[in-house]
Design a protein around this motif. Sequence first.
Motif, PDB file in Angstrom:
ATOM      1  N   LEU A  99      45.997  36.139  37.601  1.00  0.00           N
ATOM      2  CA  LEU A  99      46.964  37.270  37.826  1.00  0.00           C
ATOM      3  C   LEU A  99      46.921  38.610  38.086  1.00  0.00           C
ATOM      4  O   LEU A  99      47.546  39.446  38.784  1.00  0.00           O
ATOM      5  CB  LEU A  99      47.616  37.326  35.897  1.00  0.00           C
ATOM      6  N   ARG A 100      45.812  39.520  37.721  1.00  0.00           N
ATOM      7  CA  ARG A 100      45.248  40.614  37.858  1.00  0.00           C
ATOM      8  C   ARG A 100      45.015  40.729  39.790  1.00  0.00           C
ATOM      9  O   ARG A 100      45.946  41.496  40.201  1.00  0.00           O
ATOM     10  CB  ARG A 100      44.162  41.110  37.223  1.00  0.00           C
ATOM     11  N   SER A 101      44.777  39.389  40.203  1.00  0.00           N
ATOM     12  CA  SER A 101      44.944  39.524  41.542  1.00  0.00           C
ATOM     13  C   SER A 101      45.383  39.633  42.144  1.00  0.00           C
ATOM     14  O   SER A 101      45.787  40.510  43.133  1.00  0.00           O
ATOM     15  CB  SER A 101      44.054  38.254  41.889  1.00  0.00           C
ATOM     16  N   CYS A 102      47.101  39.099  41.559  1.00  0.00           N
ATOM     17  CA  CYS A 102      48.255  39.059  42.236  1.00  0.00           C
ATOM     18  C   CYS A 102      48.500  40.063  41.654  1.00  0.00           C
ATOM     19  O   CYS A 102      48.734  40.871  43.268  1.00  0.00           O
ATOM     20  CB  CYS A 102      48.752  38.508  41.332  1.00  0.00           C
ATOM     21  N   TYR A 103      48.286  41.254  41.160  1.00  0.00           N
ATOM     22  CA  TYR A 103      48.772  42.545  40.797  1.00  0.00           C
ATOM     23  C   TYR A 103      47.916  43.811  42.282  1.00  0.00           C
ATOM     24  O   TYR A 103      48.559  44.198  43.318  1.00  0.00           O
ATOM     25  CB  TYR A 103      48.906  43.496  40.073  1.00  0.00           C
ATOM     26  N   VAL A 104      46.560  43.147  42.373  1.00  0.00           N
ATOM     27  CA  VAL A 104      45.533  44.461  43.143  1.00  0.00           C
ATOM     28  C   VAL A 104      45.666  43.597  44.679  1.00  0.00           C
ATOM     29  O   VAL A 104      45.867  44.503  45.263  1.00  0.00           O
ATOM     30  CB  VAL A 104      44.484  43.324  42.675  1.00  0.00           C
ATOM     31  N   ASN A 105      46.007  42.272  44.578  1.00  0.00           N
ATOM     32  CA  ASN A 105      46.519  42.306  45.724  1.00  0.00           C
ATOM     33  C   ASN A 105      47.100  42.662  46.885  1.00  0.00           C
ATOM     34  O   ASN A 105      47.415  43.092  47.604  1.00  0.00           O
ATOM     35  CB  ASN A 105      46.187  40.528  46.724  1.00  0.00           C
ATOM     36  N   SER A 106      48.146  42.962  45.832  1.00  0.00           N
ATOM     37  CA  SER A 106      49.398  43.439  46.562  1.00  0.00           C
ATOM     38  C   SER A 106      49.915  44.953  46.533  1.00  0.00           C
ATOM     39  O   SER A 106      50.235  45.099  47.541  1.00  0.00           O
ATOM     40  CB  SER A 106      51.273  42.762  45.351  1.00  0.00           C
TER      41      SER A 106
END
Length: 182
Positions: A99-106
């Motif tokens: 989930l953290r990766s979703c925000y970071v990558n976006s």
Amino acid sequence: MWIRSLGDRLIRLHQGDITKLAVDAIVNAANSSLLGGGGVDGAIHRAAGPELLEECRTLKGCPTGQAKITKGYRLPAAHVIHTVGPIWQGGSAGEAELLRSCYVNSLSLADAHGLKSIAFPAISTGVYGYPKEEAATIAISTVAEHLPGKSSVKEVVFVLYSEADYRLYERKAAQLLGRERQ
């Protein structure tokens, strides 16, 4: 409306429909096919028109935690950043990191395209079953960590459809970021 300033950057909370926001990019809580679905994903595809589906077909899907960008077509937003959140499996299958990766990558994709404003829904908290309180903590803290860096993004809007979700994010944002500004 809740607003918090982080230097020259803003984090806002907005209750309503993400497809109505005139920002540089809205984030789509997509499934891995990127070909539309229910909830936020279906609403974005309907509002953007069939051209979005056509472009998404060329992307050949997206793995969980990653993000891809398309045009916004008939949306007021210039772009759609599609990210695939994790399906909740009890918390021991790496869901928080994904989930953290979703925000970071976006946010990284927004930076790569020089975007100034981005709107996020509550990723993975619908049919994917992620506990809303934990998801809100991850979303807000990840964005707050990213913004002070060399990001092109000057404004992040968390768009919550229901009043209950808005109140949850308002409480979490106050805990994590301090008092609100009206």
